[in-house]
Design a protein around this motif. Structure first.
Motif, PDB file in Angstrom:
ATOM      1  N   MET A  85       0.827  -1.211   0.000  1.00  0.00           N
ATOM      2  CA  MET A  85       0.000   0.000   0.000  1.00  0.00           C
ATOM      3  C   MET A  85       0.867   1.269   0.000  1.00  0.00           C
ATOM      4  O   MET A  85       1.768   1.415   0.820  1.00  0.00           O
ATOM      5  CB  MET A  85      -0.879  -0.017   1.253  1.00  0.00           C
ATOM      6  CG  MET A  85      -2.217   0.642   1.067  1.00  0.00           C
ATOM      7  SD  MET A  85      -2.138   2.385   1.389  1.00  0.00           S
ATOM      8  CE  MET A  85      -2.109   2.398   3.167  1.00  0.00           C
ATOM      9  N   THR A  86       0.601   2.163  -0.930  1.00  0.00           N
ATOM     10  CA  THR A  86       1.344   3.420  -1.004  1.00  0.00           C
ATOM     11  C   THR A  86       0.521   4.410  -1.808  1.00  0.00           C
ATOM     12  O   THR A  86      -0.525   4.047  -2.358  1.00  0.00           O
ATOM     13  CB  THR A  86       2.734   3.200  -1.649  1.00  0.00           C
ATOM     14  OG1 THR A  86       3.483   4.412  -1.565  1.00  0.00           O
ATOM     15  CG2 THR A  86       2.649   2.765  -3.112  1.00  0.00           C
ATOM     16  N   ARG A  87       0.945   5.642  -1.869  1.00  0.00           N
ATOM     17  CA  ARG A  87       0.279   6.628  -2.735  1.00  0.00           C
ATOM     18  C   ARG A  87       1.201   7.826  -2.911  1.00  0.00           C
ATOM     19  O   ARG A  87       2.156   8.005  -2.141  1.00  0.00           O
ATOM     20  CB  ARG A  87      -1.070   7.066  -2.161  1.00  0.00           C
ATOM     21  CG  ARG A  87      -0.980   7.773  -0.837  1.00  0.00           C
ATOM     22  CD  ARG A  87      -2.346   8.217  -0.323  1.00  0.00           C
ATOM     23  NE  ARG A  87      -2.224   8.755   1.017  1.00  0.00           N
ATOM     24  CZ  ARG A  87      -2.202   8.027   2.125  1.00  0.00           C
ATOM     25  NH1 ARG A  87      -2.302   6.708   2.066  1.00  0.00           N
ATOM     26  NH2 ARG A  87      -2.069   8.594   3.298  1.00  0.00           N
ATOM     27  N   PHE A  88       0.905   8.639  -3.905  1.00  0.00           N
ATOM     28  CA  PHE A  88       1.686   9.853  -4.114  1.00  0.00           C
ATOM     29  C   PHE A  88       1.501  10.800  -2.930  1.00  0.00           C
ATOM     30  O   PHE A  88       0.404  10.920  -2.379  1.00  0.00           O
ATOM     31  CB  PHE A  88       1.251  10.571  -5.406  1.00  0.00           C
ATOM     32  CG  PHE A  88       1.806   9.934  -6.650  1.00  0.00           C
ATOM     33  CD1 PHE A  88       3.177   9.907  -6.870  1.00  0.00           C
ATOM     34  CD2 PHE A  88       0.970   9.362  -7.592  1.00  0.00           C
ATOM     35  CE1 PHE A  88       3.708   9.313  -8.018  1.00  0.00           C
ATOM     36  CE2 PHE A  88       1.485   8.770  -8.740  1.00  0.00           C
ATOM     37  CZ  PHE A  88       2.857   8.745  -8.950  1.00  0.00           C
ATOM     38  N   ASN A  89       2.591  11.461  -2.571  1.00  0.00           N
ATOM     39  CA  ASN A  89       2.577  12.475  -1.512  1.00  0.00           C
ATOM     40  C   ASN A  89       2.065  11.933  -0.178  1.00  0.00           C
ATOM     41  O   ASN A  89       1.453  12.658   0.594  1.00  0.00           O
ATOM     42  CB  ASN A  89       1.737  13.684  -1.951  1.00  0.00           C
ATOM     43  CG  ASN A  89       2.202  14.956  -1.266  1.00  0.00           C
ATOM     44  OD1 ASN A  89       3.388  15.120  -0.974  1.00  0.00           O
ATOM     45  ND2 ASN A  89       1.282  15.860  -0.979  1.00  0.00           N
ATOM     46  N   ARG A  90       2.337  10.651   0.076  1.00  0.00           N
ATOM     47  CA  ARG A  90       1.952  10.062   1.363  1.00  0.00           C
ATOM     48  C   ARG A  90       2.762  10.752   2.459  1.00  0.00           C
ATOM     49  O   ARG A  90       3.958  10.954   2.298  1.00  0.00           O
ATOM     50  CB  ARG A  90       2.276   8.570   1.330  1.00  0.00           C
ATOM     51  CG  ARG A  90       1.826   7.831   2.558  1.00  0.00           C
ATOM     52  CD  ARG A  90       2.152   6.361   2.420  1.00  0.00           C
ATOM     53  NE  ARG A  90       1.428   5.580   3.395  1.00  0.00           N
ATOM     54  CZ  ARG A  90       1.559   4.258   3.532  1.00  0.00           C
ATOM     55  NH1 ARG A  90       2.375   3.594   2.731  1.00  0.00           N
ATOM     56  NH2 ARG A  90       0.877   3.609   4.443  1.00  0.00           N
ATOM     57  N   GLU A  91       2.142  11.063   3.566  1.00  0.00           N
ATOM     58  CA  GLU A  91       2.793  11.830   4.636  1.00  0.00           C
ATOM     59  C   GLU A  91       3.468  13.062   4.015  1.00  0.00           C
ATOM     60  O   GLU A  91       4.688  13.244   4.074  1.00  0.00           O
ATOM     61  CB  GLU A  91       3.778  10.958   5.419  1.00  0.00           C
ATOM     62  CG  GLU A  91       3.050   9.800   6.112  1.00  0.00           C
ATOM     63  CD  GLU A  91       3.914   8.991   7.053  1.00  0.00           C
ATOM     64  OE1 GLU A  91       4.674   9.588   7.833  1.00  0.00           O
ATOM     65  OE2 GLU A  91       3.816   7.757   7.006  1.00  0.00           O
ATOM     66  N   GLY A  92       2.610  13.887   3.420  1.00  0.00           N
ATOM     67  CA  GLY A  92       3.069  15.027   2.616  1.00  0.00           C
ATOM     68  C   GLY A  92       3.987  15.990   3.363  1.00  0.00           C
ATOM     69  O   GLY A  92       4.770  16.705   2.731  1.00  0.00           O
ATOM     70  N   HIS A  93       3.928  15.985   4.713  1.00  0.00           N
ATOM     71  CA  HIS A  93       4.798  16.901   5.469  1.00  0.00           C
ATOM     72  C   HIS A  93       6.272  16.584   5.224  1.00  0.00           C
ATOM     73  O   HIS A  93       7.123  17.474   5.297  1.00  0.00           O
ATOM     74  CB  HIS A  93       4.459  16.858   6.971  1.00  0.00           C
ATOM     75  CG  HIS A  93       4.569  15.492   7.583  1.00  0.00           C
ATOM     76  ND1 HIS A  93       5.697  15.065   8.230  1.00  0.00           N
ATOM     77  CD2 HIS A  93       3.696  14.453   7.613  1.00  0.00           C
ATOM     78  CE1 HIS A  93       5.505  13.816   8.648  1.00  0.00           C
ATOM     79  NE2 HIS A  93       4.302  13.425   8.290  1.00  0.00           N
ATOM     80  N   HIS A  94       6.584  15.310   4.898  1.00  0.00           N
ATOM     81  CA  HIS A  94       7.984  14.965   4.593  1.00  0.00           C
ATOM     82  C   HIS A  94       8.441  15.646   3.302  1.00  0.00           C
ATOM     83  O   HIS A  94       9.550  16.174   3.221  1.00  0.00           O
ATOM     84  CB  HIS A  94       8.135  13.444   4.446  1.00  0.00           C
ATOM     85  CG  HIS A  94       8.165  12.733   5.759  1.00  0.00           C
ATOM     86  ND1 HIS A  94       7.932  11.385   5.878  1.00  0.00           N
ATOM     87  CD2 HIS A  94       8.411  13.181   7.015  1.00  0.00           C
ATOM     88  CE1 HIS A  94       8.031  11.039   7.153  1.00  0.00           C
ATOM     89  NE2 HIS A  94       8.311  12.108   7.860  1.00  0.00           N
ATOM     90  N   PHE A  95       7.564  15.634   2.303  1.00  0.00           N
ATOM     91  CA  PHE A  95       7.938  16.252   1.027  1.00  0.00           C
ATOM     92  C   PHE A  95       8.004  17.771   1.170  1.00  0.00           C
ATOM     93  O   PHE A  95       8.834  18.428   0.546  1.00  0.00           O
ATOM     94  CB  PHE A  95       6.968  15.799  -0.074  1.00  0.00           C
ATOM     95  CG  PHE A  95       7.103  14.328  -0.376  1.00  0.00           C
ATOM     96  CD1 PHE A  95       8.168  13.857  -1.134  1.00  0.00           C
ATOM     97  CD2 PHE A  95       6.204  13.410   0.135  1.00  0.00           C
ATOM     98  CE1 PHE A  95       8.325  12.496  -1.389  1.00  0.00           C
ATOM     99  CE2 PHE A  95       6.349  12.047  -0.109  1.00  0.00           C
ATOM    100  CZ  PHE A  95       7.412  11.589  -0.878  1.00  0.00           C
TER     101      PHE A  95
END
Ligand SMILES: C[S@@+](CC[C@H](N)C(=O)[O-])C[C@H]1O[C@@H](n2cnc3c(N)ncnc32)[C@H](O)[C@@H]1O
Length: 302
Positions: A85-95
């Motif tokens: 399971m994954t997705r784009f911009n997961r846990e977006g605060h890291h990016f």
């Protein structure tokens, strides 16, 4: 078909002995800790593999899977027990942290000739390493001409093939910030429903199979390691060993990103200081300039 195999197939259940055997193999091969509540999942995935290979005993299937003739089945066995399971911009605060606080300076150093290496460890179908590449290119559009590389690894060769393809439903790119969904993709069909990452992005990334629980073939160190939502599936000693190895594999001011439900214990305070939510620096003088301070800080995230 013998009674035991029938039992697995019909009821989605599995004997204690067979569950223990599968769980032992999965731990030994991948470091993944299959807890008892995963029994139904194990029974269902195992029964599929028994059906597909025509084996009617778990022992027979395992002997085949571990034999020289069973190499392809071994690949499928690994795929069967991984969670992708994954997705784009997961846990977006890291990016966001990468884009705002880390990559501008790192890319300036790359422009001056620094070798920059980023590792997405447990990259699944590729959304994480491509997301890293989008942010690298946002910070430095000419990164492909510099000594900047992203390594993306996973144990699961089937999911790695999807990652290498780099083709996603257009709807899945909607969570990407700063117009990245338009900037770094091109349509692959007339409907525009599927999009492929562009060559500038592809050129930055190398995909490789790597078992985090096995040998690592690296000669150089990494500036950034992102290993999120992977160690959560490992038991505590395997996790601890992994943090230690990541610490040793990072540069002096290197950064490790981990998932929101993962934690690094105070026993690694010599190696890391927490510098963001799930972000750890190997520069232990950065936050809290002594060991006890760092230990306290890291203790808070357990
Ligand atoms: C839940 S996904 C996480 C994907 C991505 N990092 C994210 O956070 O969205 C976990 C990935 O770890 C991989 N994995 C599990 N055990 C591994 C191991 N021993 N070595 C390398 N990868 C492993 C799985 O195949 C899976 O693709």
């Amino acid at each position: 078909m013998n009674q035991m195999a029938q039992h697995i197939l019909e009821e989605g259940s599995i004997s204690d002995a067979d569950f223990a055997r599968i769980a032992g193999l999965v731990r030994e091969m991948m470091g993944i800790d299959l807890q008892p509540h995963k029994r139904t999942m194990v029974a269902s995935r195992l029964s599929k593999r028994l059906r597909a290979t025509g084996y009617d005993t778990v022992d027979g299937y395992i002997d085949y899977m571990l034999s020289a003739q069973g190499q392809d089945e071994k690949t499928r066995f690994v795929s069967a027990y991984t969670t992708n399971m994954t997705r784009f911009n997961r846990e977006g605060h890291h990016f966001e942290q990468l884009a705002n606080d880390i990559l501008p300076d790192l890319m300036n150093q790359a422009r001056k000739g620094k070798r920059v290496r980023i590792w997405s460890a447990g990259c699944s179908s590729g959304e994480e390493p491509y997301g890293l590449a989008f942010n690298v290119l946002d910070a430095c559009p000419e990164a492909g001409d510099l000594d900047v590389k992203i390594l993306a690894t996973d144990i699961d060769t089937e999911i790695l093939a999807t990652a290498k393809r780099g083709v996603y439903p257009a709807s899945s790119t909607g969570t990407l910030p700063n117009g990245q969904g338009d900037k770094y993709f091109m349509p692959v069909d007339r409907s525009g429903e599927r999009r492929s990452v562009n060559d500038k992005v592809r050129d930055l990334i190398s995909f490789r199979r790597l078992n985090l629980h096995g040998e690592w073939p690296f000669t150089g160190k990494f500036d950034i390691i992102m290993c999120r939502n992977v160690a959560i599936y490992f038991d505590a000693p395997t996790q601890s060993r992994l943090w230690q190895r990541f610490g040793e594999q990072l540069c002096q001011n290197g950064l490790l990103f981990i998932g929101h439900s993962e934690g690094i214990g105070p026993e690694h305070a010599e190696l890391f200081t927490m510098v963001g939510r799930g972000v750890f620096s190997t520069d232990t003088s950065r936050v809290g300039n002594n060991k006890s301070n760092a230990t306290l800080h890291m203790g808070n995230i357990q």
